[in-house]
Scaffold this motif. Structure first.
Motif, mmCIF file in Angstrom:
data_model
loop_
_atom_site.group_PDB
_atom_site.id
_atom_site.type_symbol
_atom_site.label_atom_id
_atom_site.label_comp_id
_atom_site.label_asym_id
_atom_site.label_seq_id
_atom_site.Cartn_x
_atom_site.Cartn_y
_atom_site.Cartn_z
ATOM 1 N N GLY A 254 -3.269 29.606 23.251
ATOM 2 C CA GLY A 254 -2.179 28.793 23.745
ATOM 3 C C GLY A 254 -1.228 29.037 22.558
ATOM 4 O O GLY A 254 -1.280 30.071 21.881
ATOM 5 N N ALA A 255 -0.291 28.126 22.444
ATOM 6 C CA ALA A 255 0.824 28.340 21.414
ATOM 7 C C ALA A 255 0.269 28.531 20.052
ATOM 8 O O ALA A 255 -1.007 27.842 19.693
ATOM 9 N N THR A 256 0.735 29.256 19.233
ATOM 10 C CA THR A 256 0.433 29.553 17.951
ATOM 11 C C THR A 256 1.199 28.698 16.830
ATOM 12 O O THR A 256 0.401 28.556 15.679
ATOM 13 N N GLY A 257 2.302 28.347 17.192
ATOM 14 C CA GLY A 257 3.129 27.477 16.083
ATOM 15 C C GLY A 257 3.887 28.598 15.243
ATOM 16 O O GLY A 257 4.767 28.348 14.643
ATOM 17 N N VAL A 258 3.844 30.120 15.667
ATOM 18 C CA VAL A 258 4.649 30.906 14.795
ATOM 19 C C VAL A 258 6.038 30.837 15.095
ATOM 20 O O VAL A 258 6.445 30.668 16.416
ATOM 21 N N PRO A 259 7.118 31.070 14.159
ATOM 22 C CA PRO A 259 6.640 31.174 12.595
ATOM 23 C C PRO A 259 7.101 30.013 11.976
ATOM 24 O O PRO A 259 7.509 29.788 10.739
ATOM 25 N N THR A 260 6.487 28.827 12.241
ATOM 26 C CA THR A 260 7.002 27.581 11.606
ATOM 27 C C THR A 260 6.670 27.562 10.155
ATOM 28 O O THR A 260 7.353 27.249 9.353
ATOM 29 N N ARG A 261 5.494 27.841 9.757
ATOM 30 C CA ARG A 261 4.905 27.830 8.181
ATOM 31 C C ARG A 261 5.760 28.834 7.516
ATOM 32 O O ARG A 261 5.984 28.748 6.303
ATOM 33 N N THR A 262 6.124 29.991 8.174
ATOM 34 C CA THR A 262 6.999 31.089 7.534
ATOM 35 C C THR A 262 8.349 30.747 7.012
ATOM 36 O O THR A 262 8.798 30.929 6.139
ATOM 37 N N LEU A 263 9.001 29.846 8.036
ATOM 38 C CA LEU A 263 10.304 29.168 7.958
ATOM 39 C C LEU A 263 10.163 28.372 6.696
ATOM 40 O O LEU A 263 11.265 28.137 5.818
ATOM 41 N N ILE A 264 9.186 27.425 6.656
ATOM 42 C CA ILE A 264 8.996 26.662 5.524
ATOM 43 C C ILE A 264 8.972 27.205 4.222
ATOM 44 O O ILE A 264 9.770 26.832 3.245
ATOM 45 N N ARG A 265 8.045 28.434 4.342
ATOM 46 C CA ARG A 265 7.850 29.070 2.822
ATOM 47 C C ARG A 265 9.099 29.616 2.707
ATOM 48 O O ARG A 265 9.510 29.691 1.588
#
Ligand code: BES
Ligand code: MN
Ligand code: ZN
Length: 510
Positions: free
Chosen positions: A490-501
């Protein structure tokens, strides 16, 4: 949700339901926490290694019953893979595999050593962050619509792991481990917020509900939020956004969230713009029905922007960030736009709509014009499930990155390296631009089969004059087909963590 924390202690003294130690591939006599557990168990770990029942392969798990030789009932040995290939992403994968096995075994309280913080070469904070991210993301399930709790493939089957404690004997390293665990937990929570929005069906997550989700994040984090509806869009002459929206009974929303981390320098800003097509049927240029359900996730870019704004608000980097989500449903109907229609974007450029299924680039055009004009954005980074061509180019492994500012593209790539959300740059050579030429308008919304991800990006580039711009095409990475490390089906959440970083890195660079 599972809590992940750090505490002073030793796995050989822990009375948790289970303890987790680790092993690199090729190690025959383990040291550190694994060695201590091995010694307490009378060499059980070494014996299993000698008999090749434990190899240390990344994500491999061996479960050993301690039979009273340790206060805990079970010791899990998780493989970390080859030492020379080890990094934070491997620590994330190993943590995820261990967490899923702990849950399956019915463990409620577990303790672990910090993966890779010794010979693995990770900083203690990095190790703890990866452990928290891997654990929480790897345990993720979307089961809210299921009455029967059948245990699917590696699923929880109603069982939960309540807490994981990273144990550390050296009190000088405890602070860093605790901070890392807290940061990893926050980042996982943000990615999970995005995953939930993506996994929700399109009859639930409409543009209005996207706006509601963003409002809740803004309220909890103390961010300002502006939500434009159809009338506001008409006032701003957002002809491209309105054209996509006109076929749907669900009204569009343009969501703008405001994080002011550097109020003295308003020009120190970046706009994160996420495609928010809550369902992409293709419109009149309708898609084939097989697999069309996946298009409930065509708002993944937008979901990741909402998730990222939550994280950015919590981490407080010294930079101003606009979180922008054009949310709209692309449907065929008597009021829908047609192939051949000519529309006018907010900046006055005319667009020939060759294919109503190339809708993402249309809504991004107006969203970018808006954040430039109304908010004075200096840098724009967009994320969009934009083209099936990027799946041909990069498969389901990496997102495509393109842009007109190489420093900004490099910043995106560097952030992606740090988070393990793989990305790869594709070129925007001028030679490709002719494919977007229209006979009747300034530009056409399709560029033909060759280099489809590049021509799509170049179309968006027509609306980025005056700003530094980078673009991520996440059409191959927004969904995972299987359990894989910290990813589940299902959903990976990409690119949430990259945007924060990225926001953190841009803030640090000043
Ligand atoms: N949302 C799709 C792209 C997509 C495809 C995302 C598969 C995730 C998985 C996008 O709006 C689209 O339909 N793109 C077309 C463009 C074409 C008509 C020029 C495509 O890629 O086929
Ligand atoms: Mn489409
Ligand atoms: Zn789409």
């Amino acid at each position: 949700m599972t809590t992940v924390t750090a505490a002073l202690g030793d796995v050989v003294q822990s009375d948790a339901d289970a303890v987790v130690v680790n092993l690199f591939e090729g190690v025959t006599s383990p040291a550190g926490g694994t060695g201590a557990v091995d010694a307490a168990l009378g060499g059980a770990v070494s014996a299993l290694i000698a008999d090749k029942e434990i190899t240390g392969k990344l994500g491999e798990i061996a479960v050993i019953h301690t039979l009273g030789k340790l206060p805990t009932k079970r010791a899990l040995v998780v493989g970390l893979g080859k030492r020379e290939k080890f990094d934070a992403d491997a620590a994330r994968s190993a943590s995820a595999a261990a967490a899923r096995r702990l849950r399956q075994l019915g463990a409620k309280r577990a303790a672990t050593i910090a993966h890779g913080a010794g010979i693995g070469g990770l900083e203690p904070s990095e190790s703890a962050q990866a452990t928290a991210e891997g654990t929480l993301l790897g345990l993720y399930e979307f089961k809210r619509y299921r009455n029967s709790r059948g245990a699917g493939e590696e699923g929880g089957g109603g069982k939960t792991l309540d807490e994981l404690v990273i144990l550390e004997r050296d009190e000088h390293r405890l602070r860093a481990l605790a901070d890392g665990a807290a940061k990893g937990s926050l980042l996982a929570e943000c990615a999970i917020l995005a995953r939930d929005l993506v996994n929700e069906p399109a009859n639930v997550v409409t543009p209005e509900r996207m706006a509601q989700a963003a409002s809740e994040v803004a309220r909890d984090a103390g961010l300002d939020i502006t939500i434009l509806g159809r009338e506001d869009m008409a006032i701003h002459k957002m002809g491209a956004m309105l054209a996509v929206a006109q076929g749907s009974a669900n009204d569009p929303r343009l969501i703008v969230m405001d994080y002011r981390g550097d109020p003295e320098r308003p020009e120190n800003n970046v706009a994160l713009v996420g495609k928010g097509v809550t369902f992409d049927s293709g419109g009149v240029s309708i898609k084939p029905s097989a697999g069309m359900w996946e298009m409930k996730g065509d708002m993944s870019g937008g979901a990741s922007v909402i998730g990222a704004m939550k994280g950015i608000a919590a981490l407080q980097p010294k930079i101003n960030v606009f979180g922008v989500v054009p949310a709209v449903e692309n449907m065929p109907s008597g009021t829908a736009q047609r192939p051949g229609d000519i529309i006018r974007a907010m900046n006055g450029k005319t667009i020939e709509v060759d294919n109503t299924d190339a809708e993402g680039r249309l809504i991004l055009a107006d969203a970018i014009c808006y954040v430039k004009e109304a908010r004075g954005a200096r840098r724009v980074v967009d994320a969009a499930t934009l083209t099936s061509a990027v799946v041909v180019a990069l498969g389901h492994v990496a997102s495509g990155v393109m842009g007109t500012s190489q420093p900004l593209v490099d910043a995106v790539l560097a952030a992606s390296k740090a988070t393990g959300e793989k990305m790869w740059q594709l070129p925007l050579f001028d030679e490709y631009k002719r494919q977007n030429r229209s006979e009747y308008a300034d530009v056409k919304n399709t560029g033909g089969r060759p280099a489809g991800s590049i021509t799509a990006a170049l179309f968006i580039g027509e609306f980025t004059d005056g700003v530094e711009w980078a673009h991520m095409d996440i059409a191959g990475t927004f969904l995972s087909e299987r359990v894989n490390g910290h990813l589940v089906k299902g959903a990976t959440g990409v690119p949430t963590r990259t945007l924060i970083r990225l926001a953190e890195d841009l803030a640090r660079a000043g």
